[in-house]
Design a protein around this motif. Structure first.
Motif, mmCIF file in Angstrom:
data_model
loop_
_atom_site.group_PDB
_atom_site.id
_atom_site.type_symbol
_atom_site.label_atom_id
_atom_site.label_comp_id
_atom_site.label_asym_id
_atom_site.label_seq_id
_atom_site.Cartn_x
_atom_site.Cartn_y
_atom_site.Cartn_z
ATOM 1 N N GLU A 28 15.534 -26.309 -22.242
ATOM 2 C CA GLU A 28 14.201 -25.710 -22.357
ATOM 3 C C GLU A 28 13.125 -26.673 -21.864
ATOM 4 O O GLU A 28 12.202 -26.272 -21.137
ATOM 5 N N TYR A 42 21.966 -20.036 -23.674
ATOM 6 C CA TYR A 42 21.690 -18.957 -24.634
ATOM 7 C C TYR A 42 22.922 -18.053 -24.772
ATOM 8 O O TYR A 42 23.279 -17.644 -25.889
ATOM 9 N N GLU A 43 23.549 -17.746 -23.642
ATOM 10 C CA GLU A 43 24.747 -16.904 -23.690
ATOM 11 C C GLU A 43 25.856 -17.584 -24.500
ATOM 12 O O GLU A 43 26.533 -16.944 -25.316
ATOM 13 N N ARG A 49 18.103 -13.242 -25.433
ATOM 14 C CA ARG A 49 17.324 -14.121 -24.566
ATOM 15 C C ARG A 49 18.052 -14.399 -23.253
ATOM 16 O O ARG A 49 17.405 -14.600 -22.218
ATOM 17 N N ALA A 50 19.362 -14.424 -23.280
ATOM 18 C CA ALA A 50 20.120 -14.772 -22.068
ATOM 19 C C ALA A 50 19.963 -13.713 -20.983
ATOM 20 O O ALA A 50 19.667 -14.041 -19.820
ATOM 21 N N ILE A 86 20.436 -26.881 -25.689
ATOM 22 C CA ILE A 86 19.403 -25.866 -25.471
ATOM 23 C C ILE A 86 17.998 -26.458 -25.451
ATOM 24 O O ILE A 86 17.222 -26.172 -24.521
ATOM 25 N N ASP A 93 23.257 -15.712 -27.967
ATOM 26 C CA ASP A 93 21.902 -15.158 -28.001
ATOM 27 C C ASP A 93 21.663 -14.347 -26.722
ATOM 28 O O ASP A 93 20.903 -14.734 -25.836
ATOM 29 N N SER A 151 27.370 -11.882 -18.726
ATOM 30 C CA SER A 151 26.592 -11.623 -19.948
ATOM 31 C C SER A 151 26.615 -10.137 -20.296
ATOM 32 O O SER A 151 26.655 -9.767 -21.481
ATOM 33 N N ALA A 169 19.713 -19.881 -19.426
ATOM 34 C CA ALA A 169 20.271 -18.572 -19.772
ATOM 35 C C ALA A 169 21.742 -18.697 -20.155
ATOM 36 O O ALA A 169 22.207 -18.067 -21.114
#
Length: 430
Positions: free
Chosen positions: A245, A273-274, A281-282, A241, A278, A314, A270
């Motif tokens: 980022e 994050y998934e 955020r995703a 992550i 999370d 998601s 994304a």
């Protein structure tokens, strides 16, 4: 002109320039083919690349096939002058065929390109070994697509071996090509499930890219993205992550927010994050990426469709199953229309739709769809391809829950991923 516009992400302008070049050179070639057909073939090859960048794969394939046809004819009359161009066009054609899911034809084109370049390199290694290494690297990708993992590794390893030897003699000329070959070899290791070799090689490639090209070079950003993807594949989200980022921040600064590579970086972040659960955020990041992809690339571009499928997955993970099914039904229909019913992305999308049906309690519909997907994977990719093994396992899982006998398993299953409703092409390789 078209190539330069493409490099800065101005795809539509690049395409317009390439189309104009083909129009002019075609008119000149009609009047004087001996003088202008070689230039027409070059313009057609460039046009194929531009069309592929905007997702117009069938037109890209037609342009690439015409370039091969012209160069083959020229090579019959003058092989010394034009056989290298035939090999280049065949390698490009292999990429186009791969994009539309015609993987066996893509492999055949890539194998012919390697055959030509190997013969040329035997006669004149200084002139043709670099091109042979590039062709071998492409061949490794094509081998991976049809599930011939050992041969894919052999081709990719030979490409790295040649580029490494060339880079020792002339680092300024060949170290960039070496980093690209290393990345393709790491990709082959990853496809074979060999994370123990894939991750260290991706790490080395990133270090080499930063040293040779600089931290902000687009190829370095690609290396960073691919390393993050390898970490994610290993379940190491703590390293994946932050790297995703950083790649996104740097891509927006260097390439701009609308560059296709930036959109891929945003989609991949994304997805990470998934994977971390999370969804807060995703999902917004997927939604933003989808809006931007539709605006920049168009609704029918395969990258846009992949983002749409990722967003649907998601939604399913968040319990928004009706919305997920609606989006997946839309994306499968779009994939069939854009890429065809046999393209692996289409079949993966259908598998994800089946998973959503199962999550919604529509087990019989899920089983019926998975039976179709499994049969199509066997027909298109063969019984031993990883996609086929996955589909067969998922079908057996849900048939078992219904008390139905499992379908016969293939001869040598290597892994059995679990049906989870995840969108198969979530992480896009740059």
């Amino acid at each position: 002109m078209g190539t330069m516009l493409s490099e800065v992400g101005r795809w539509e302008e690049a395409l317009a320039a390439s189309e104009e070049a083909v129009h002019i050179r075609r008119r000149l070639a009609v009047a004087n083919p001996d003088a202008y057909e070689p230039d027409l073939a070059l313009s057609l090859s460039n046009l194929g690349t531009m069309l592929s960048e905007v997702g117009r794969w069938e037109e890209a394939l037609a342009a690439s096939e015409e370039a091969v046809h012209i160069r083959r004819r020229l090579a019959v009359a003058n092989p010394d002058a034009y056989e290298p161009d035939v090999a280049l066009s065949l390698s490009n054609l292999g990429t186009m065929l791969s994009e539309v899911g015609r993987w066996e034809e893509a492999l055949a084109a890539s194998e012919e390109a390697v055959h030509i370049r190997r013969r040329l390199a035997v006669a004149n290694p200084d002139a043709y070994e670099p091109a042979l290494a590039s062709a071998l690297s492409n061949l490794g990708n094509r081998m991976s697509e049809v599930g011939r993992g050992e041969e894919a590794l052999a081709a990719a390893e030979e490409a790295v071996h040649i580029h490494r030897r060339l880079a020792v003699a002339n680092p300024d000329a060949y170290e960039p090509a070496l980093t690209a070959s290393q990345s393709n070899l790491a990709r082959a290791y990853l496809a074979a499930g060999d994370l123990g070799r894939a991750i260290p090689l991706y790490e080395r490639t990133l270090v080499d890219s930063e040293r040779v090209l600089g931290s902000d070079h687009p190829d370095t950003l690609i290396s960073r993205n691919n390393l993050a993807g390898a970490y994610e594949s290993a379940g190491d989200l703590g390293r994946a992550i932050p790297l995703y980022e950083r790649t996104l921040v740097d891509s927006e600064r260097v390439l701009g927010s609308d560059h296709p590579d930036t959109l891929i970086s945003r989609n991949n972040l994304a997805g990470a994050y998934e994977s971390a659960g999370d969804l807060g955020r995703a999902i917004p990041l997927y939604e933003r990426t989808l809006v931007d992809s539709e605006r920049v690339l168009g609704s029918d571009h395969p990258d846009t469709l992949n983002v749409l499928g990722s967003l649907a997955a998601s939604y399913a993970q968040a319990g928004r199953i009706d919305e997920a099914i609606m989006l997946l039904e839309r994306v499968t229909s779009d994939f069939v229309r854009v890429l065809g019913s046999d393209h692996p992305d289409t079949l993966n999308a259908l598998g994800s739709l089946a998973a959503s049906y199962a999550q919604a309690g529509r087990i019989d519909e899920a089983i019926t769809l998975l039976e179709r997907v499994t049969s199509d994977f066997v027909r298109v990719l063969g019984s031993d391809h990883p996609h086929t093994l996955s589909a067969r396992h998922n079908l057996a899982l849900w048939r078992g829950r219904r008390g139905m006998p499992p379908v016969p398993r293939p001869r040598s299953p290597t892994c059995w991923p679990t049906l989870c409703g995840c969108w198969a092409p979530t992480t896009l390789t740059l």
